[in-house]
Design an enzyme around this catalytic site. Sequence first.
Site, short mmCIF file in Angstrom:
data_model
loop_
_atom_site.label_atom_id
_atom_site.label_comp_id
_atom_site.label_asym_id
_atom_site.label_seq_id
_atom_site.Cartn_x
_atom_site.Cartn_y
_atom_site.Cartn_z
CG HIS A 46 27.01 12.24 29.29
ND1 HIS A 46 28.30 12.05 29.67
CD2 HIS A 46 27.34 12.08 28.05
CE1 HIS A 46 29.04 11.68 28.89
NE2 HIS A 46 28.29 11.49 27.72
CG ASP A 76 32.07 11.00 25.51
OD1 ASP A 76 30.94 11.63 25.95
OD2 ASP A 76 31.99 9.82 25.44
CD GLU A 130 26.03 8.76 27.75
OE1 GLU A 130 25.54 8.70 26.43
OE2 GLU A 130 27.11 8.79 28.16
CD GLU A 131 30.66 7.78 28.99
OE1 GLU A 131 30.04 7.00 28.35
OE2 GLU A 131 30.89 9.04 28.25
CG ASP A 173 27.13 12.39 24.62
OD1 ASP A 173 28.43 12.63 24.57
OD2 ASP A 173 26.64 11.42 24.58
CG HIS A 178 34.59 5.95 26.05
ND1 HIS A 178 33.45 5.16 25.66
CD2 HIS A 178 33.74 7.24 26.17
CE1 HIS A 178 32.33 5.60 25.72
NE2 HIS A 178 32.46 6.94 25.92
ZN LIG Z 1 28.76 11.01 25.57
#
Ligand SMILES: [Zn+2]
Length: 295
Positions: free
Chosen positions: A123, A135, A169-170, A198, A264
């Site tokens: 992603h 990420d 994706e998130e 990922d 994140h």
């Molecule tokens: Zn991810």
Amino acid sequence: MEILSRMRHTAVLLGLCAALVAVPAAASAEPTAPKTPRIPLVSTEQIMPHLRALQSIADRTGGNRAHGTKGFQQSLAYVKGVLDRAGFRTSLRPFTYNGVLGHNLIADWPGGDADHVVLVGAHLDSVEDGPGMNDNGSGSAAVLASAVAMSRAGVAPKRHLRFAWWGAEEQGLIGSEDYVRKLAAAGREKIDVYLNFDMTGSKNVQQWLVVHDDPRATDVFEAYFAAKGLPTFDIGIGGSDHESFGNAGIPVSGFTTGVGDCLHDACDRIDNVDPGTETVSANAVLGVTWQLATR
Ligand SMILES: [Zn+2]
């Protein structure tokens, strides 16, 4: 990646970092060229520029590369440009989520048996809170560097090779689910395996966490890491875009190096990616994809 955030592995640190950085830049010259190209290698210097490009996109566009943002659109344009110059047939596949247009990027390498597709993806979007370098700039860059290396090596795979960079994706695997939903049943049957990456450059990596589903891909991954003396852990299934494929009955595999730090968060910047781990991961993506596609 919610499932991974709960996983904290207890294995001892093996002092891998120094060993991981040492990846040969190129194979040594041979007196006679082999008929079948050897599996190429990618160097740290061929991977990190992709991460630097994604970081600078985030820096210019408000600090993230999330669904519906300029940062995501510019990330797409960057990856597509690299692939177009490397000879891939690229296409942007639009979808709408939360009333906002998103895209997946699909890149086909010409040739190979179209009834037997090896699909490799990551992603490309980040969360809104940060630039998303581990990420999942890391997985995006590892897959991109692998695709470019295959192009440079003139790979002539038996199966058809396709690469994908997913959007949203998130938000809950939105882009990959859209791709799978829009494939006719016949199209799904043609995908021999989907490999997902990922978070591939986590700091303080303890193990390469391998998705155990498709038996052949699982074996090739495990053999690859075992040959390098690198520890692995069976992560099972779920937690990222491979779930969209698994839910549709398509065999999956892949790996992650775990959530690392700054998941994140605004601090998931390029210095949150370990170049040595990322280089090992990119070569694993490349080596395993090459084996699955050419044999
Ligand atoms: Zn991810």
